[in-house]
Scaffold this motif. Sequence first.
Motif, PDB file in Angstrom:
ATOM      1  N   TRP A   1      -1.458  -2.769   5.300  1.00  0.00           N
ATOM      2  CA  TRP A   1      -0.658  -3.816   4.277  1.00  0.00           C
ATOM      3  C   TRP A   1       0.822  -3.938   5.171  1.00  0.00           C
ATOM      4  CZ3 TRP A   1       0.032   1.121   0.145  1.00  0.00           C
ATOM      5  CH2 TRP A   1      -0.816   1.412  -0.506  1.00  0.00           C
TER       6      TRP A   1
ATOM      7  N   THR B   1       8.632   0.436   1.869  1.00  0.00           N
ATOM      8  CA  THR B   1       7.626   1.229   2.515  1.00  0.00           C
ATOM      9  C   THR B   1       7.179   2.304   1.418  1.00  0.00           C
ATOM     10  OG1 THR B   1       8.982   2.371   3.985  1.00  0.00           O
ATOM     11  CG2 THR B   1       7.145   0.984   5.299  1.00  0.00           C
TER      12      THR B   1
ATOM     13  N   CYS C   1       4.197   4.421   8.337  1.00  0.00           N
ATOM     14  CA  CYS C   1       5.180   3.451   7.339  1.00  0.00           C
ATOM     15  C   CYS C   1       6.093   3.125   8.655  1.00  0.00           C
ATOM     16  CB  CYS C   1       5.672   3.919   7.037  1.00  0.00           C
ATOM     17  SG  CYS C   1       4.938   5.102   5.006  1.00  0.00           S
TER      18      CYS C   1
ATOM     19  N   GLU D   1       2.229   1.717  -6.752  1.00  0.00           N
ATOM     20  CA  GLU D   1       1.354   1.120  -6.373  1.00  0.00           C
ATOM     21  C   GLU D   1       0.388   1.167  -7.499  1.00  0.00           C
ATOM     22  OE1 GLU D   1      -3.072   1.467  -3.114  1.00  0.00           O
ATOM     23  OE2 GLU D   1      -1.525   3.615  -3.214  1.00  0.00           O
TER      24      GLU D   1
ATOM     25  N   TYR E   1      -0.888   7.760   6.121  1.00  0.00           N
ATOM     26  CA  TYR E   1       0.085   6.065   5.799  1.00  0.00           C
ATOM     27  C   TYR E   1       1.283   6.406   6.750  1.00  0.00           C
ATOM     28  CZ  TYR E   1      -2.818   6.045   1.505  1.00  0.00           C
ATOM     29  OH  TYR E   1      -3.610   5.968   0.499  1.00  0.00           O
TER      30      TYR E   1
ATOM     31  N   ILE F   1       1.258   0.400   7.050  1.00  0.00           N
ATOM     32  CA  ILE F   1       2.616  -0.611   6.120  1.00  0.00           C
ATOM     33  C   ILE F   1       3.235  -0.849   7.102  1.00  0.00           C
ATOM     34  CG2 ILE F   1       4.038   0.055   4.056  1.00  0.00           C
ATOM     35  CD1 ILE F   1       2.273   2.070   3.211  1.00  0.00           C
TER      36      ILE F   1
END
Length: 337
Positions: free
Chosen positions: A212, A276, A153, A283, A151, A178
């Motif tokens: 996202w 973030t 961010c 989630e 992930y 993200i």
Amino acid sequence: MKRNELLKKLGYYFPESYRKRVIVCTDAHNEADDQFAIAHHLMTPTEEVLGIVASHYEYMTNMLHGVAKNEGWSENKLNEHIVKYQYPLLHHSVDLSYDEINKIKALMDIEDIPVYCGLADPLQGEENIPENEGVDFIISEARKREKGKLYVCFQGAITDMAAALIKAPDIADNVVVIWIGGGKYPEGAVEFNLMQDVFAANTVFSSAAEVWQIPASAYSKVVVSFTELITKFHPCGEIGKYLVDNLLRFHEEIALGSNGEHALHRDAWILGDNPTVSVLAVEGFKNDYHMAKAPRFTEDCRYIPDENGKLIRIYDDIHERFIIEDMAAKLKVLYGG
């Protein structure tokens, strides 16, 4: 101390298999909210923070140089404007962000999270991407598929992700991007993080990577009053004091100084980069996003619908009270106050 040693003070634990692998990319010196987001990520035990990448933020400097050229300004006049409005020197904003990230780490007494410089300038195209340690770090971690998804961010320009995907398109299936950026749907609008590198945003949104997006209409909901910052954040060690003092300095010198009676903020600030953290931490708690086809971006930051676009996650809402209360509580437990 090591980050894991610090987090033990929270009194609860998550196994490694539960934690998400995270890289934070931030234009940390640009304003005063990135620092809050960096600290929040580092205090969140559900994240395995692998490292932090410093981002550039030179849109205003580039624009000012263009104005100076068109208007025939002298070098002295140009430099006066750069100093007055505290714009970074060309090609050096990433260095300021790098130093600011390391300052936050030092104030938090965390010594084991690596920091890298990302690209110093927006992308000019897909050719001749400069060699860069931050971009290579993203690629390297994304290729560790046996460890799960990565992930990434972004709290600023999305340049480094675009460069990574151009250099290594094979990583797209193992990253979740993200991004704090983009204006309100459906039209879009001028938005700071997007205008730093529109080409990069188009590159990431048209790639195969999962995205996202947290647009301005969502991230701007994280409003915290100065009184709450003074009472809940400021007493919490050197890091709490710095976060608040730096924000108040920025408010006085930039928001008030350059905007006068039309100041961006009055008795509050928007911690617009902290979502973030929340989208990873909570989630699925509620239906706070929708899926839609990725748009294209115009140079003036407008959205162009794309029927061939991939599906992306677009956040409509944010857990703003979770963000503020969770960060305040963690600061108090970890640093006193």
